[in-house]
Motif scaffolding. Structure first.
Motif, PDB file in Angstrom:
ATOM      1  N   ASP A  85       0.852  -1.184   0.000  1.00 52.70           N
ATOM      2  CA  ASP A  85       0.000   0.000   0.000  1.00 52.70           C
ATOM      3  C   ASP A  85       0.890   1.237   0.000  1.00 52.70           C
ATOM      4  O   ASP A  85       1.387   1.669   1.037  1.00 52.70           O
ATOM      5  N   LYS A  86       1.097   1.784  -1.184  1.00 53.48           N
ATOM      6  CA  LYS A  86       2.029   2.920  -1.345  1.00 53.48           C
ATOM      7  C   LYS A  86       1.574   4.183  -0.616  1.00 53.48           C
ATOM      8  O   LYS A  86       2.365   5.091  -0.390  1.00 53.48           O
ATOM      9  N   SER A  87       0.313   4.235  -0.207  1.00 56.78           N
ATOM     10  CA  SER A  87      -0.175   5.424   0.501  1.00 56.78           C
ATOM     11  C   SER A  87      -0.020   5.303   2.019  1.00 56.78           C
ATOM     12  O   SER A  87      -0.288   6.260   2.740  1.00 56.78           O
TER      13      SER A  87
END
Length: 106
Positions: A85-87
């Motif tokens: 999850d890059k966020s």
């Protein structure tokens, strides 16, 4: 004395500038710093709700060192989630710079 606390003898063959740099970057673990780090990490919420941790104290007691160690641990603890999850931001660190400080570091 712990072998981790000893400096490499090869350091003595380097210039004074290299030796100064080594000791400027060297941190020596203190039991209270380790205890504070472990206490904070055990309190850090893993449920996803944000926690706010404020580290305060007089100059030179290890606040920045403590914050960096906590930040490193939280990043390591959350590495898999960050990769998927890059966020996801497991930690955001904000340093308060004293107003009389001539050098502002960002």
């Amino acid at each position: 004395m712990n072998t981790q606390d000893k400096f490499p003898l090869s350091l003595l063959q380097n210039s004074i500038d290299v030796r100064k740099e080594y000791f400027c970057r060297k941190t020596i673990n203190h039991p209270r710093l380790e205890m504070a780090k472990n206490d904070i990490l055990s309190l850090a919420n893993t449920s996803g709700k944000p926690d706010i941790i404020i580290v305060t104290g007089p100059t030179g007691v290890g606040k920045t060192t403590l914050a960096v160690k906590i930040e490193d641990q939280l990043l390591e603890r959350n590495m898999n989630r960050m990769l998927s999850d890059k966020s996801h931001l497991p930690v955001i660190r904000v340093d308060a710079i004293p107003p009389d400080n001539k050098e502002m570091k960002f």
